[in-house]
Design an enzyme around this catalytic site. Structure first.
Site, short mmCIF file in Angstrom:
data_model
loop_
_atom_site.label_atom_id
_atom_site.label_comp_id
_atom_site.label_asym_id
_atom_site.label_seq_id
_atom_site.Cartn_x
_atom_site.Cartn_y
_atom_site.Cartn_z
N LEU A 67 28.40 -39.03 -54.96
CA LEU A 67 27.77 -40.29 -55.35
C LEU A 67 27.79 -40.37 -56.87
O LEU A 67 27.65 -39.34 -57.55
CB LEU A 67 26.31 -40.35 -54.86
CG LEU A 67 26.03 -40.57 -53.38
CD1 LEU A 67 24.52 -40.60 -53.16
CD2 LEU A 67 26.66 -41.85 -52.87
N ASP A 68 27.93 -41.57 -57.41
CA ASP A 68 27.87 -41.74 -58.86
C ASP A 68 26.53 -41.21 -59.39
O ASP A 68 25.50 -41.29 -58.72
CB ASP A 68 27.99 -43.22 -59.23
CG ASP A 68 29.34 -43.82 -58.82
OD1 ASP A 68 30.29 -43.04 -58.60
OD2 ASP A 68 29.42 -45.06 -58.73
N ARG A 69 26.57 -40.72 -60.61
CA ARG A 69 25.38 -40.11 -61.21
C ARG A 69 24.15 -41.02 -61.19
O ARG A 69 23.04 -40.56 -60.87
CB ARG A 69 25.70 -39.66 -62.64
CG ARG A 69 24.59 -38.86 -63.28
CD ARG A 69 25.04 -38.13 -64.51
NE ARG A 69 24.04 -37.12 -64.87
CZ ARG A 69 24.27 -36.08 -65.63
NH1 ARG A 69 25.46 -35.88 -66.14
NH2 ARG A 69 23.30 -35.22 -65.92
#
Length: 231
Positions: A67-69
């Site tokens: 998942l994106d940060r």
């Protein structure tokens, strides 16, 4: 399954058995190590397993997806070398179904729709641009969204992906004039205080890679006023 089973060291465990573990990722956590050198979520999970089960030596943990940060929600890891390739195969065959929730400022053009674009990633600024037709180095991106709720100042959308492209939800929603709350990179007008964006990996369903039984996991929403209005 929406209950947090353990919250040790801020590690929100949603599901765990001998072969898999599901975590509710916080905004700001990285799933795997990167050039920042920050401690990744995978290392935190390994330390938890080592401590809980008194394991000597190195702990096995396979990263199945990311998942994106700034994004929150469900991340699945494999605890065994038997489970990892099977989970990877489920992702490739699209037999793992993931649902996301996104909070956007503007009302979408339609209450529900399918978005089809071609996305091209620019590695220099780590951003994907959505095009209406195929361009050089682009990949086809398909998602389905539905408006679940109108909040005081925002709209809650449920998003289901057909493809898994770089920043796909962020880019495609921005392309229809609906950037996600807090997402400066894709056109929202201000950042969230904690540098998060209001995109949450909400629900995942799949067949257990070893037990062959159906698994359904829901990730509780982050605790902030806007997300709380969605419950």
């Amino acid at each position: 399954m929406s209950k947090i089973l353990s919250n040790k060291d801020n590690l929100q465990i949603l599901y765990e058995d001998n072969h898999i573990i599901a975590i509710n990722k916080r905004a700001g956590d990285i799933v795997q190590g990167d050039k920042t050198g920050d401690k990744p979520l995978s290392d935190v999970v390994k330390a938890y397993i080592k401590d809980k089960y008194n394991k000597p030596g190195n702990v096995y943990l396979g990263v199945v997806h990311r998942l994106d940060r700034p994004t929150t929600g469900l991340v699945l890891f494999a605890k065994t070398s038997k489970a990892l390739p099977r989970l990877n195969a489920l992702f490739v065959s699209k037999d793992i179904h993931k649902t996301y929730w996104a909070i956007v400022k503007n009302q979408p053009p339609k209450p529900a729709d399918t978005l089809i674009n071609w996305l091209r990633k620019n590695p220099k600024n780590n951003k994907s641009t959505a095009f209406p037709k195929e361009v050089k180095d682009s990949k086809k991106a398909i998602l389905h969204y539905e408006t679940l709720k109108q909040l005081d100042n925002y709209f809650l959308l449920e998003v289901n992906l057909e493809t898994g492209r770089h920043h796909q939800i962020r880019s495609q929603l921005s392309n229809i004039g609906c950037p996600i709350k807090g997402d400066l990179k894709y056109g929202f007008d201000r950042s969230n205080k904690d540098a998060s964006i209001h995109l949450h990996a909400r629900h995942i369903t799949f067949e257990h890679p070893v037990k062959k039984e159906p698994i359904s996991i829901i990730a509780p929403l982050p605790n902030d006023p806007v997300w709380n209005a969605c419950n």
